[in-house]
Design a protein around this motif. Structure first.
Motif, PDB file in Angstrom:
ATOM      1  N   ARG A  90       0.828  -1.221   0.000  1.00  0.00           N
ATOM      2  CA  ARG A  90       0.000   0.000   0.000  1.00  0.00           C
ATOM      3  C   ARG A  90       0.855   1.260   0.000  1.00  0.00           C
ATOM      4  O   ARG A  90       0.534   2.242  -0.676  1.00  0.00           O
ATOM      5  CB  ARG A  90      -0.933   0.001   1.208  1.00  0.00           C
ATOM      6  N   ARG A  91       1.943   1.243   0.768  1.00  0.00           N
ATOM      7  CA  ARG A  91       2.829   2.411   0.819  1.00  0.00           C
ATOM      8  C   ARG A  91       3.460   2.669  -0.552  1.00  0.00           C
ATOM      9  O   ARG A  91       3.546   3.805  -1.002  1.00  0.00           O
ATOM     10  CB  ARG A  91       3.895   2.213   1.895  1.00  0.00           C
ATOM     11  N   TYR A  92       3.866   1.602  -1.224  1.00  0.00           N
ATOM     12  CA  TYR A  92       4.450   1.718  -2.562  1.00  0.00           C
ATOM     13  C   TYR A  92       3.430   2.297  -3.552  1.00  0.00           C
ATOM     14  O   TYR A  92       3.731   3.239  -4.288  1.00  0.00           O
ATOM     15  CB  TYR A  92       4.942   0.344  -3.026  1.00  0.00           C
ATOM     16  N   VAL A  93       2.231   1.749  -3.573  1.00  0.00           N
ATOM     17  CA  VAL A  93       1.201   2.232  -4.494  1.00  0.00           C
ATOM     18  C   VAL A  93       0.850   3.686  -4.177  1.00  0.00           C
ATOM     19  O   VAL A  93       0.665   4.506  -5.081  1.00  0.00           O
ATOM     20  CB  VAL A  93      -0.042   1.322  -4.472  1.00  0.00           C
ATOM     21  N   ALA A  94       0.806   4.048  -2.893  1.00  0.00           N
ATOM     22  CA  ALA A  94       0.541   5.438  -2.509  1.00  0.00           C
ATOM     23  C   ALA A  94       1.634   6.373  -3.017  1.00  0.00           C
ATOM     24  O   ALA A  94       1.353   7.502  -3.439  1.00  0.00           O
ATOM     25  CB  ALA A  94       0.410   5.549  -0.989  1.00  0.00           C
ATOM     26  N   PHE A 107       1.046   1.643 -14.514  1.00  0.00           N
ATOM     27  CA  PHE A 107       0.933   0.344 -15.160  1.00  0.00           C
ATOM     28  C   PHE A 107       1.666  -0.668 -14.291  1.00  0.00           C
ATOM     29  O   PHE A 107       2.851  -0.494 -14.011  1.00  0.00           O
ATOM     30  CB  PHE A 107       1.587   0.355 -16.551  1.00  0.00           C
ATOM     31  N   VAL A 108       0.974  -1.715 -13.859  1.00  0.00           N
ATOM     32  CA  VAL A 108       1.570  -2.752 -13.016  1.00  0.00           C
ATOM     33  C   VAL A 108       1.439  -4.094 -13.727  1.00  0.00           C
ATOM     34  O   VAL A 108       0.320  -4.548 -13.990  1.00  0.00           O
ATOM     35  CB  VAL A 108       0.872  -2.835 -11.639  1.00  0.00           C
ATOM     36  N   ALA A 109       2.578  -4.733 -14.031  1.00  0.00           N
ATOM     37  CA  ALA A 109       2.581  -6.103 -14.552  1.00  0.00           C
ATOM     38  C   ALA A 109       2.889  -7.015 -13.369  1.00  0.00           C
ATOM     39  O   ALA A 109       3.922  -6.862 -12.714  1.00  0.00           O
ATOM     40  CB  ALA A 109       3.623  -6.254 -15.648  1.00  0.00           C
ATOM     41  N   SER A 110       1.974  -7.940 -13.084  1.00  0.00           N
ATOM     42  CA  SER A 110       2.064  -8.728 -11.857  1.00  0.00           C
ATOM     43  C   SER A 110       1.600 -10.164 -12.083  1.00  0.00           C
ATOM     44  O   SER A 110       0.720 -10.410 -12.908  1.00  0.00           O
ATOM     45  CB  SER A 110       1.184  -8.076 -10.792  1.00  0.00           C
ATOM     46  N   PHE A 111       2.196 -11.081 -11.328  1.00  0.00           N
ATOM     47  CA  PHE A 111       1.681 -12.446 -11.289  1.00  0.00           C
ATOM     48  C   PHE A 111       0.549 -12.549 -10.272  1.00  0.00           C
ATOM     49  O   PHE A 111      -0.138 -13.567 -10.205  1.00  0.00           O
ATOM     50  CB  PHE A 111       2.789 -13.438 -10.934  1.00  0.00           C
ATOM     51  N   ARG A 117      -4.102  -8.563  -5.205  1.00  0.00           N
ATOM     52  CA  ARG A 117      -3.566  -7.201  -5.338  1.00  0.00           C
ATOM     53  C   ARG A 117      -4.585  -6.101  -5.055  1.00  0.00           C
ATOM     54  O   ARG A 117      -4.221  -4.949  -4.861  1.00  0.00           O
ATOM     55  CB  ARG A 117      -2.982  -6.992  -6.747  1.00  0.00           C
ATOM     56  N   ARG A 118      -5.849  -6.446  -5.015  1.00  0.00           N
ATOM     57  CA  ARG A 118      -6.910  -5.440  -4.852  1.00  0.00           C
ATOM     58  C   ARG A 118      -6.682  -4.534  -3.640  1.00  0.00           C
ATOM     59  O   ARG A 118      -6.790  -3.315  -3.733  1.00  0.00           O
ATOM     60  CB  ARG A 118      -8.267  -6.130  -4.759  1.00  0.00           C
ATOM     61  N   SER A 119      -6.330  -5.092  -2.486  1.00  0.00           N
ATOM     62  CA  SER A 119      -6.190  -4.278  -1.269  1.00  0.00           C
ATOM     63  C   SER A 119      -5.043  -3.279  -1.393  1.00  0.00           C
ATOM     64  O   SER A 119      -5.107  -2.186  -0.834  1.00  0.00           O
ATOM     65  CB  SER A 119      -5.988  -5.164  -0.036  1.00  0.00           C
ATOM     66  N   HIS A 120      -4.002  -3.624  -2.139  1.00  0.00           N
ATOM     67  CA  HIS A 120      -2.881  -2.692  -2.337  1.00  0.00           C
ATOM     68  C   HIS A 120      -3.282  -1.566  -3.290  1.00  0.00           C
ATOM     69  O   HIS A 120      -3.001  -0.399  -3.041  1.00  0.00           O
ATOM     70  CB  HIS A 120      -1.669  -3.415  -2.944  1.00  0.00           C
ATOM     71  N   LEU A 121      -3.944  -1.940  -4.358  1.00  0.00           N
ATOM     72  CA  LEU A 121      -4.251  -0.974  -5.411  1.00  0.00           C
ATOM     73  C   LEU A 121      -5.400  -0.048  -5.044  1.00  0.00           C
ATOM     74  O   LEU A 121      -5.374   1.136  -5.356  1.00  0.00           O
ATOM     75  CB  LEU A 121      -4.558  -1.718  -6.711  1.00  0.00           C
TER      76      LEU A 121
END
Length: 152
Positions: A90-94, A107-111, A117-121
């Protein structure tokens, strides 16, 4: 469409930012990573591109600096430690949200699947969040999720 300033967060030894700049797809590309040693090697290979060492959860850039932020596995790496994943992610996305100009895109490419990932984004106030799922033909059951988040 040509972009203004792009941040490649957690770039590691990727030459993506250098290729974007070389092909004229962005005016400025800043490649950021925590490993100064890796960036020194990349700087030697691609001296015309900016390489900036630093913590992507505490970026040293002013707010509203970039038109786009690219993440090619950085969020995944930050979420490897299950105990710290929720707060670190969350800190990174913020931070990505903070350094994007209004109308900018992350743009996030993720496995990591949307459930992972929803809670972070969704912790930041994005105007829109979309996801595309890419199947990896060579490997059964492997998918890459490309999240596209637009700042209001």
């Amino acid at each position: 469409t040509r972009c203004g300033a792009v941040l490649h967060a957690g770039c590691g030894s990727s030459d993506l930012g250098a290729r974007l700049k070389a092909e004229g797809l962005c005016r400025r590309c800043v490649n950021n990573d925590a490993s100064a040693g890796v960036l020194d090697r990349m700087r030697e290979k691609y001296p015309d591109v900016e390489w900036v060492a630093g913590d992507c959860t505490d970026l040293e850039f002013r707010a509203a600096t970039f038109d786009a932020v690219l993440d090619k596995g950085t969020l995944d790496a930050l979420c490897c430690d299950a105990a710290a994943a929720k707060t670190t992610g969350r800190r990174y996305v913020a931070e990505c949200f903070r350094v994007l100009r209004p109308g900018g895109v992350l743009f996030v490419a993720s496995f990591g699947s949307p459930e992972m990932r929803r809670s972070h984004l969704e912790a930041s106030a994005w105007e829109s969040i979309s996801v595309e799922t890419l199947e990896i033909a060579e490997r059964r059951n492997d998918r890459v999720y490309v999240y596209i988040l637009k700042k209001p």
